[in-house]
Design a protein around this motif. Sequence first.
Motif, PDB file in Angstrom:
ATOM      1  N   THR A  48      57.314 -20.185  12.961  1.00  0.00           N
ATOM      2  CA  THR A  48      57.582 -18.796  12.570  1.00  0.00           C
ATOM      3  C   THR A  48      56.623 -17.765  13.162  1.00  0.00           C
ATOM      4  O   THR A  48      56.910 -16.571  13.136  1.00  0.00           O
ATOM      5  CB  THR A  48      57.549 -18.653  11.042  1.00  0.00           C
ATOM      6  N   HIS A  49      55.470 -18.182  13.636  1.00  0.00           N
ATOM      7  CA  HIS A  49      54.465 -17.290  14.238  1.00  0.00           C
ATOM      8  C   HIS A  49      54.133 -16.094  13.342  1.00  0.00           C
ATOM      9  O   HIS A  49      54.317 -14.945  13.740  1.00  0.00           O
ATOM     10  CB  HIS A  49      54.921 -16.814  15.621  1.00  0.00           C
ATOM     11  N   PRO A  50      53.611 -16.353  12.145  1.00  0.00           N
ATOM     12  CA  PRO A  50      53.303 -15.239  11.244  1.00  0.00           C
ATOM     13  C   PRO A  50      52.063 -14.458  11.685  1.00  0.00           C
ATOM     14  O   PRO A  50      51.196 -14.989  12.382  1.00  0.00           O
ATOM     15  CB  PRO A  50      53.036 -15.938   9.909  1.00  0.00           C
ATOM     16  N   HIS A  51      52.001 -13.207  11.260  1.00  0.00           N
ATOM     17  CA  HIS A  51      50.787 -12.407  11.431  1.00  0.00           C
ATOM     18  C   HIS A  51      49.809 -12.717  10.300  1.00  0.00           C
ATOM     19  O   HIS A  51      48.601 -12.662  10.487  1.00  0.00           O
ATOM     20  CB  HIS A  51      51.105 -10.909  11.400  1.00  0.00           C
ATOM     21  N   VAL A  52      50.371 -12.998   9.110  1.00  0.00           N
ATOM     22  CA  VAL A  52      49.567 -13.233   7.908  1.00  0.00           C
ATOM     23  C   VAL A  52      50.106 -14.451   7.163  1.00  0.00           C
ATOM     24  O   VAL A  52      51.316 -14.621   7.035  1.00  0.00           O
ATOM     25  CB  VAL A  52      49.599 -12.010   6.961  1.00  0.00           C
ATOM     26  N   ILE A  53      49.176 -15.268   6.668  1.00  0.00           N
ATOM     27  CA  ILE A  53      49.515 -16.395   5.792  1.00  0.00           C
ATOM     28  C   ILE A  53      48.842 -16.115   4.455  1.00  0.00           C
ATOM     29  O   ILE A  53      47.656 -15.807   4.413  1.00  0.00           O
ATOM     30  CB  ILE A  53      48.985 -17.728   6.362  1.00  0.00           C
ATOM     31  N   VAL A  54      49.600 -16.207   3.374  1.00  0.00           N
ATOM     32  CA  VAL A  54      49.048 -15.989   2.037  1.00  0.00           C
ATOM     33  C   VAL A  54      49.009 -17.336   1.332  1.00  0.00           C
ATOM     34  O   VAL A  54      50.032 -18.016   1.222  1.00  0.00           O
ATOM     35  CB  VAL A  54      49.892 -14.978   1.222  1.00  0.00           C
ATOM     36  N   LEU A  55      47.812 -17.734   0.869  1.00  0.00           N
ATOM     37  CA  LEU A  55      47.614 -19.048   0.256  1.00  0.00           C
ATOM     38  C   LEU A  55      46.840 -18.923  -1.046  1.00  0.00           C
ATOM     39  O   LEU A  55      46.039 -18.002  -1.203  1.00  0.00           O
ATOM     40  CB  LEU A  55      46.785 -19.948   1.175  1.00  0.00           C
ATOM     41  N   GLU A  56      47.035 -19.869  -1.905  1.00  0.00           N
ATOM     42  CA  GLU A  56      46.183 -19.990  -3.087  1.00  0.00           C
ATOM     43  C   GLU A  56      44.959 -20.808  -2.682  1.00  0.00           C
ATOM     44  O   GLU A  56      45.076 -21.813  -1.987  1.00  0.00           O
ATOM     45  CB  GLU A  56      46.935 -20.697  -4.214  1.00  0.00           C
ATOM     46  N   THR A  57      43.782 -20.394  -3.124  1.00  0.00           N
ATOM     47  CA  THR A  57      42.560 -21.099  -2.733  1.00  0.00           C
ATOM     48  C   THR A  57      42.579 -22.552  -3.181  1.00  0.00           C
ATOM     49  O   THR A  57      42.117 -23.423  -2.463  1.00  0.00           O
ATOM     50  CB  THR A  57      41.306 -20.402  -3.293  1.00  0.00           C
ATOM     51  N   ALA A  58      43.110 -22.821  -4.355  1.00  0.00           N
ATOM     52  CA  ALA A  58      43.110 -24.185  -4.882  1.00  0.00           C
ATOM     53  C   ALA A  58      43.998 -25.123  -4.066  1.00  0.00           C
ATOM     54  O   ALA A  58      43.787 -26.321  -4.062  1.00  0.00           O
ATOM     55  CB  ALA A  58      43.572 -24.186  -6.341  1.00  0.00           C
ATOM     56  N   GLY A  59      44.970 -24.601  -3.356  1.00  0.00           N
ATOM     57  CA  GLY A  59      45.887 -25.448  -2.602  1.00  0.00           C
ATOM     58  C   GLY A  59      45.488 -25.657  -1.157  1.00  0.00           C
ATOM     59  O   GLY A  59      46.234 -26.230  -0.387  1.00  0.00           O
ATOM     60  N   THR A  60      44.302 -25.211  -0.784  1.00  0.00           N
ATOM     61  CA  THR A  60      43.887 -25.285   0.606  1.00  0.00           C
ATOM     62  C   THR A  60      42.952 -26.461   0.823  1.00  0.00           C
ATOM     63  O   THR A  60      41.946 -26.586   0.155  1.00  0.00           O
ATOM     64  CB  THR A  60      43.166 -23.980   1.015  1.00  0.00           C
ATOM     65  N   GLU A  61      43.312 -27.307   1.752  1.00  0.00           N
ATOM     66  CA  GLU A  61      42.466 -28.451   2.073  1.00  0.00           C
ATOM     67  C   GLU A  61      41.258 -27.977   2.870  1.00  0.00           C
ATOM     68  O   GLU A  61      41.343 -27.023   3.645  1.00  0.00           O
ATOM     69  CB  GLU A  61      43.250 -29.452   2.916  1.00  0.00           C
ATOM     70  N   GLU A  62      40.135 -28.659   2.684  1.00  0.00           N
ATOM     71  CA  GLU A  62      38.934 -28.338   3.447  1.00  0.00           C
ATOM     72  C   GLU A  62      39.216 -28.507   4.931  1.00  0.00           C
ATOM     73  O   GLU A  62      39.796 -29.489   5.358  1.00  0.00           O
ATOM     74  CB  GLU A  62      37.791 -29.245   3.030  1.00  0.00           C
ATOM     75  N   GLY A  63      38.823 -27.535   5.708  1.00  0.00           N
ATOM     76  CA  GLY A  63      39.077 -27.563   7.139  1.00  0.00           C
ATOM     77  C   GLY A  63      40.455 -27.073   7.513  1.00  0.00           C
ATOM     78  O   GLY A  63      40.775 -26.963   8.694  1.00  0.00           O
ATOM     79  N   GLY A  64      41.293 -26.773   6.536  1.00  0.00           N
ATOM     80  CA  GLY A  64      42.648 -26.319   6.813  1.00  0.00           C
ATOM     81  C   GLY A  64      42.698 -24.987   7.529  1.00  0.00           C
ATOM     82  O   GLY A  64      43.540 -24.771   8.399  1.00  0.00           O
ATOM     83  N   LEU A  65      41.804 -24.086   7.176  1.00  0.00           N
ATOM     84  CA  LEU A  65      41.783 -22.779   7.829  1.00  0.00           C
ATOM     85  C   LEU A  65      41.415 -22.923   9.300  1.00  0.00           C
ATOM     86  O   LEU A  65      41.976 -22.251  10.159  1.00  0.00           O
ATOM     87  CB  LEU A  65      40.790 -21.841   7.143  1.00  0.00           C
ATOM     88  N   GLU A  66      40.484 -23.803   9.582  1.00  0.00           N
ATOM     89  CA  GLU A  66      40.049 -24.016  10.965  1.00  0.00           C
ATOM     90  C   GLU A  66      41.224 -24.425  11.841  1.00  0.00           C
ATOM     91  O   GLU A  66      41.393 -23.925  12.947  1.00  0.00           O
ATOM     92  CB  GLU A  66      38.958 -25.079  11.010  1.00  0.00           C
ATOM     93  N   GLY A  67      42.045 -25.324  11.339  1.00  0.00           N
ATOM     94  CA  GLY A  67      43.210 -25.766  12.098  1.00  0.00           C
ATOM     95  C   GLY A  67      44.214 -24.645  12.322  1.00  0.00           C
ATOM     96  O   GLY A  67      44.797 -24.524  13.404  1.00  0.00           O
ATOM     97  N   LEU A  68      44.394 -23.796  11.307  1.00  0.00           N
ATOM     98  CA  LEU A  68      45.314 -22.667  11.447  1.00  0.00           C
ATOM     99  C   LEU A  68      44.789 -21.668  12.475  1.00  0.00           C
ATOM    100  O   LEU A  68      45.551 -21.159  13.299  1.00  0.00           O
ATOM    101  CB  LEU A  68      45.513 -21.979  10.098  1.00  0.00           C
ATOM    102  N   PHE A  69      43.481 -21.406  12.443  1.00  0.00           N
ATOM    103  CA  PHE A  69      42.892 -20.482  13.411  1.00  0.00           C
ATOM    104  C   PHE A  69      42.898 -21.072  14.817  1.00  0.00           C
ATOM    105  O   PHE A  69      43.060 -20.357  15.800  1.00  0.00           O
ATOM    106  CB  PHE A  69      41.467 -20.098  13.023  1.00  0.00           C
ATOM    107  N   ARG A  70      42.724 -22.379  14.919  1.00  0.00           N
ATOM    108  CA  ARG A  70      42.755 -23.026  16.233  1.00  0.00           C
ATOM    109  C   ARG A  70      44.150 -22.885  16.839  1.00  0.00           C
ATOM    110  O   ARG A  70      44.298 -22.645  18.033  1.00  0.00           O
ATOM    111  CB  ARG A  70      42.369 -24.497  16.117  1.00  0.00           C
ATOM    112  N   ALA A  71      45.166 -23.017  16.014  1.00  0.00           N
ATOM    113  CA  ALA A  71      46.544 -22.894  16.492  1.00  0.00           C
ATOM    114  C   ALA A  71      46.891 -21.455  16.867  1.00  0.00           C
ATOM    115  O   ALA A  71      47.643 -21.215  17.814  1.00  0.00           O
ATOM    116  CB  ALA A  71      47.508 -23.402  15.424  1.00  0.00           C
TER     117      ALA A  71
END
Length: 129
Positions: A48-71
């Motif tokens: 989908t190539h979003p500009h923004v991803i909205v997440l709940e902090t509790a549902g985020t795996e450690e290191g998950g943001l890094e992978g999203l930013f890398r992509a």
Amino acid sequence: MERIRIVLGRMPRLLRDILTAGFSAERDVELVDDIRDGEPLETVCARTHPHVIVLETAGTEEGGLEGLFRADPSVKILMLASDGREAQLHRLQWRVDVVPEVSYAGLRDAILAAVRSPMDVSQAGRAWS
């Protein structure tokens, strides 16, 4: 002008309903996906190539943001506390913060804030006073 493409990640239903209703009423926003179960967030974002991803902090795996930013280094990630009382906007991009106190102490504090902690430089002058 291009609409802002948003993906809603896993989060409590009430929070999802509030955000869906609000964003749906905005002309310049497009909800491109709403992840509930199943498809991994990374797969949805690649599709989908979003500009923004909205997440709940509790549902985020450690290191998950890094992978999203890398992509996609241009993506912004809005992390919401499940109680809806706190939010953090994560981004990998050049950023300019206004230094509120233009004095030696204010400039020193801005430099220290930028180097030592992830806090906003706009808070300089208050942190080490």
